[in-house]
Design an enzyme around this catalytic site. Structure first.
Site, mmCIF file in Angstrom:
data_model
loop_
_atom_site.group_PDB
_atom_site.id
_atom_site.type_symbol
_atom_site.label_atom_id
_atom_site.label_comp_id
_atom_site.label_asym_id
_atom_site.label_seq_id
_atom_site.Cartn_x
_atom_site.Cartn_y
_atom_site.Cartn_z
ATOM 1 N N LYS A 170 35.163 64.883 43.779
ATOM 2 C CA LYS A 170 36.161 65.529 44.630
ATOM 3 C C LYS A 170 37.422 65.677 43.792
ATOM 4 O O LYS A 170 38.340 64.855 43.880
ATOM 5 C CB LYS A 170 36.394 64.689 45.900
ATOM 6 C CG LYS A 170 35.339 64.917 46.987
ATOM 7 C CD LYS A 170 35.588 64.051 48.196
ATOM 8 C CE LYS A 170 35.799 64.816 49.476
ATOM 9 N NZ LYS A 170 34.637 65.554 49.962
HETATM 10 C C1 LIG Z 1 33.728 65.980 50.859
HETATM 11 C C2 LIG Z 1 32.793 67.107 50.751
HETATM 12 C C3 LIG Z 1 31.567 67.151 51.432
HETATM 13 C C4 LIG Z 1 31.173 66.109 52.452
HETATM 14 O O1 LIG Z 1 31.091 64.835 51.926
HETATM 15 P P1 LIG Z 1 31.212 63.559 52.897
HETATM 16 O O2 LIG Z 1 31.056 62.408 51.991
HETATM 17 O O3 LIG Z 1 30.114 63.666 53.871
HETATM 18 O O4 LIG Z 1 32.536 63.638 53.527
HETATM 19 C C5 LIG Z 1 30.717 68.199 51.193
HETATM 20 N N1 LIG Z 1 31.045 69.191 50.344
HETATM 21 C C6 LIG Z 1 32.227 69.220 49.688
HETATM 22 C C7 LIG Z 1 32.531 70.327 48.769
HETATM 23 C C8 LIG Z 1 33.134 68.182 49.877
HETATM 24 O O5 LIG Z 1 34.297 68.207 49.246
#
Ligand SMILES: *Cc1c(COP(=O)(O)O)cnc(C)c1O
Length: 305
Positions: free
Chosen positions: A159
């Site tokens: 992320k």
């Molecule tokens: C955060 C995110 C998700 C979902 O992840 P979780 O861990 O379930 O919150 C899916 N795709 C993207 C691009 C993300 O940034």
């Protein structure tokens, strides 16, 4: 407008919300190299609050930092505790938690040198990300003209702040065109995920979700795969095309922010009956009972505040 809370954890100290500021020459503000998490805290049926899968979120924050070569100057345990303390000092019963590590001031070029790595933890009340009606009735989705990152252009398993420019472009395009969310294809044309949610489609009671090659390894995705398998559904991590999605019985998005949101329409083609399908509904009910501590089988996924 977002709902403010009182304090933000900033490099180990609590500072008033209004004073949690940085200089305009903060490196991450210019070039986007930072990493963050999105976590939810729920109010359980017994009245106490609990954070959902906190350990996994903290682990992923450090994984993202490792991928981005950011040296977080705190231990996992310190961040774990700091998150709980931030919820406590703000008396947040339920809501969203946003830790972020970012590069501070110093060098201004693309080589960040030894600019300090800062860490903040903010919390605030946040309801259904795509709206309460979306949770119930599902969203209308448009296949984006923007491709999800290629695995060798951006690091898709982290992320990383800058990655989300791609998501914003796709999301804005979809909303401006009258849809609720964008579906992004990978660079080979297969369904990857939405702008901040993973995707599942269901056909003949078999669930399918794209494998973790170009998509973010969602923790909600992981939970739902586990829960669906425990409910005796077959779950495949397999690529699928947009036309396979058009003829699915059901589809849904999932993520910490979006929780489990049904997809009722893709590119103006109705999916199934055009509402939350039976398997989607069942999983959604189960998911909300798990996050509120009503399902002891998954009690280990909750950390009491
Ligand atoms: C955060 C995110 C998700 C979902 O992840 P979780 O861990 O379930 O919150 C899916 N795709 C993207 C691009 C993300 O940034």
């Amino acid at each position: 407008m977002m709902q403010k809370t009182e304090k933000i954890w900033f490099n180990g100290q609590f500072v008033p919300w209004e004073e949690a500021n940085v200089h305009v020459l903060t490196h991450t503000l210019h070039y986007g190299l930072g990493v963050f998490e999105g976590i939810r805290c729920y109010k359980c049926s017994d009245g106490a609050s609990a954070v959902f899968r906190l350990e996994e979120h903290v682990a992923r924050l450090f994984d993202s930092a490792q991928i981005a070569c950011l040296d977080i100057p705190f231990t996992r345990q310190e961040i774990f505790e700091a998150i709980l303390n931030t919820i406590r000092v703000n008396n947040l019963e339920k809501g969203y938690i946003r830790p972020m590590a970012f590069l501070g001031t110093g060098a201004m070029g693309l080589f960040p040198g030894d600019n300090p790595v800062n860490l903040i933890i903010a919390v605030w009340p946040w309801g259904a990300y795509l709206g309460d009606e979306a949770l119930d009735k599902g969203v209308a989705v448009k296949t984006s003209s923007f491709t999800r990152h290629h695995v060798n252009c951006m690091m898709t398993k982290a992320k990383i702040n800058g990655n989300y420019v791609n998501s914003i472009l796709a999301k804005r395009e979809a909303l401006n065109d009258g849809y609720d969310e964008a579906l992004m294809l990978d660079n080979e044309g297969y369904c990857a995920e939405a702008t901040g949610e993973n995707i599942f489609c269901i056909k003949n009671s078999v669930l399918k979700t794209p494998p973790l090659d170009s998509v973010l390894p969602g923790i909600t995705r992981d939970c739902l795969m586990t829960m669906a398998r425990d409910m005796d559904y077959q779950v495949l991590e397999q690529r699928f095309t947009r036309d396979e999605l058009y003829v699915a019985d059901e589809a849904f998005f999932c993520g910490t922010a979006a929780e489990l949101t049904p997809v009722r329409e893709v590119d103006r083609r109705t999916i199934g009956a055009g509402e939350a399908g039976p398997v989607t509904k069942l999983l959604q009910q189960e998911f909300f009972s798990v996050v509120c501590g009503d399902n002891l089988k998954y009690a280990g996924w909750l950390t009491q505040v």
